[in-house]
Design a protein around this motif. Structure first.
Motif, mmCIF file in Angstrom:
data_model
loop_
_atom_site.group_PDB
_atom_site.id
_atom_site.type_symbol
_atom_site.label_atom_id
_atom_site.label_comp_id
_atom_site.label_asym_id
_atom_site.label_seq_id
_atom_site.Cartn_x
_atom_site.Cartn_y
_atom_site.Cartn_z
ATOM 1 N N ARG A 132 0.852 -1.184 0.000
ATOM 2 C CA ARG A 132 0.000 0.000 0.000
ATOM 3 C C ARG A 132 0.884 1.229 0.000
ATOM 4 O O ARG A 132 1.924 1.262 0.634
ATOM 5 N N ASP A 161 -0.157 4.256 1.041
ATOM 6 C CA ASP A 161 -0.777 5.287 1.881
ATOM 7 C C ASP A 161 -0.669 4.956 3.363
ATOM 8 O O ASP A 161 -1.512 5.321 4.159
ATOM 9 N N THR A 162 0.413 4.242 3.752
ATOM 10 C CA THR A 162 0.563 3.792 5.126
ATOM 11 C C THR A 162 1.932 4.162 5.695
ATOM 12 O O THR A 162 2.870 4.473 4.959
ATOM 13 N N GLN A 173 -4.271 4.898 5.434
ATOM 14 C CA GLN A 173 -5.103 5.706 4.533
ATOM 15 C C GLN A 173 -4.738 7.184 4.576
ATOM 16 O O GLN A 173 -5.534 8.036 4.946
ATOM 17 N N ASP A 224 -4.399 10.794 3.371
ATOM 18 C CA ASP A 224 -5.348 11.524 2.516
ATOM 19 C C ASP A 224 -4.686 12.377 1.443
ATOM 20 O O ASP A 224 -5.377 13.071 0.701
ATOM 21 N N SER A 238 -6.427 8.483 7.947
ATOM 22 C CA SER A 238 -7.790 8.180 8.402
ATOM 23 C C SER A 238 -7.805 7.310 9.642
ATOM 24 O O SER A 238 -8.786 7.278 10.374
ATOM 25 N N TRP A 265 3.837 5.921 2.370
ATOM 26 C CA TRP A 265 3.117 7.103 1.917
ATOM 27 C C TRP A 265 4.086 8.143 1.373
ATOM 28 O O TRP A 265 3.768 8.865 0.429
#
Length: 128
Positions: free
Chosen positions: A3, A5-6, A24, A26, A32, A120
């Protein structure tokens, strides 16, 4: 698939692990979800702090890089909860508490190794 976004920071000492996870991202300044997991042979817990500013992952990384420091964090999930981290004399302490919830826990790790993944940043850049 990794991922993008971590962020995770894991402190491991033998068969004990304290893991900070941010999920998550943003694309601006928040994740999130922010979760702290602890696992040892005699104790396990997960604290879900919900939404969290991206700066919190940087602060913990900076404390670990400097090998000293402390910082407190506060959240409303909807109850108000807090956690503090402190690194001094080779001991890393996580302390969580709340005036509104039955939460008061403290764990300390010594002789630990650190693993940092900030996927991320690879995709989104360094953000704020």
């Amino acid at each position: 698939m990794i991922r993008n976004d971590t962020a995770t920071i894991a402190l491991t000492s033998g068969d004990t692990e304290l893991r900070f996870s941010w999920l998550q991202y943003d694309g601006d300044n928040c994740f999130s979800s922010h979760i702290v997991d602890f696992a040892s042979p005699g104790q396990r817990f997960t604290h879900d702090y919900k939404e969290c500013h991206v700066r919190s992952s940087r602060i913990i990384t900076e404390i670990l890089d400097a090998n000293v420091g402390e910082k407190g964090f506060g959240f409303r999930i909807p109850e108000i909860v807090y956690y503090d981290v402190k690194l001094a004399d080779g001991a890393f302490t996580y302390h969580a508490n709340s005036d509104e919830l039955p939460r008061e826990i403290s764990v300390t790790l010594t002789d630990f190794t650190v693993s940092v993944e900030q996927n991320w940043k690879t995709y989104w850049g360094d953000g704020v």
